[in-house]
Design an enzyme around this catalytic site. Structure first.
Site: not given
Length: 308
Positions: A16, A42-44, A140, A220, A246, A248, A252
């Protein structure tokens, strides 16, 4: 003390790069920003790290490039105590470019890179899903990899938690292997066959999704908390107010803490409370990985809320 639940996280890693802007740019606008930062993302990977900090024994399955971003990721997973069953491929490591508004809202563009090389064979050969308590995945990475992970998790008796983000159409045969789906407001409407801003309440949409296969749908709702919907009930879970810096990594953090709580045997509602606490804490610090909370912080926030 009981052993920590075994969590297998399958998904993406992105490097990121973020910048703070007064307001999110519109098409054609060049926004002057400041406070440039680089972080793992990355979400994972985010969910794997958040699950480890939430108290899980975590294995992560993904793919990175043979480059400095991939090397950085492997060092990070080692530091977090994560078993990284991650392939190195010729494609460059995925990257995400993030604009963060001063209010905390964000806009993200992703170049998937090595994530697109994660396939069903890689997931199967990793060998970490068999024996896990909870399989946690997102969308993703290629659907073939996600489908293989979900199928393996269901076949081995794991609880399968799927964060359906970014949205894509999912067949009923996929959803029938899912234990718990965790969409946001727009995703649950899309999965129910409506436009993301359709004038339909979340419970109605969630029940339409339930009819397609999952055992539970946890919607959510950001600053409004969450809605837990099963065949028998629908229960709203209150948010925990915080000073937002934030947003972001909030989703997750929620999914990871929720998955670990389910692995620990908590009910849907109790697991959702822990997810909300983790998501709230993740909003209080800039950058995803730095903001992902430790289990002790989640415990403390919940204790404070209950005594208020």
């Amino acid at each position: 003390m009981t052993d920590p639940p075994r969590i297998a996280a399958v998904g993406s890693y992105n490097h990121d790069m973020s910048v703070t802007v007064p307001s999110l740019p519109v098409p054609g606008e060049t926004a002057s920003g400041e406070d440039f930062q680089e972080h793992a993302g990355g979400k994972g990977s985010n969910q794997a790290i958040a699950a480890a900090r939430s108290g899980g024994d975590v294995a992560f399955v993904g793919a990175v490039g043979d480059d400095r971003f991939g090397e950085y990721a492997r060092e990070l997973w080692a530091e977090e105590g994560i078993d990284a069953a991650v392939s190195s491929v010729e494609t460059a490591t995925g990257v995400a470019l993030i604009h963060v508004e001063e209010s905390g809202e964000n806009a993200i563009a992703v170049a998937s890179g090595a994530n697109d090389d994660l396939d069903a064979e890689t997931v199967q050969s990793a060998g970490v899903i068999d024996g896990c308590d909870v399989l946690l995945t997102q969308l993703e990475t290629p659907i073939s990899a996600v489908t293989e992970a979900v199928s393996c998790g269901a076949a081995t008796g794991a609880e399968v938690v799927v964060d359906p983000a970014p949205y894509r159409d999912l067949p009923d045969v996929f959803l029938q292997d899912v234990s718990i789906l965790t969409p946001n407001e727009s995703e649950v409407r899309l999965l129910a066959g409506h436009e993301p801003d359709a004038d339909i309440d979340e419970e109605t949409a969630a029940r339409a999704v339930l009819d397609r296969g999952p055992d539970a749908v946890v919607v959510t709702l950001g600053a409004d908390g969450a809605l837990v919907v099963t065949d028998d009930d629908a229960t709203a879970v209150d948010p925990i107010p915080v000073d937002v810096v934030d947003t972001t990594g909030a989703g997750d953090a929620f999914n990871a803490a929720f998955a670990v709580a389910r692995g620990n045997g908590l009910s849907h509602l109790a697991a959702t409370e822990r997810g909300i606490a983790a998501g709230a804490l993740a909003c209080t610090e800039r950058g995803v990985v730095p903001s992902l909370p430790e289990r002790s912080a989640i415990d403390e926030l919940l204790k404070r809320e209950r005594s208020a």
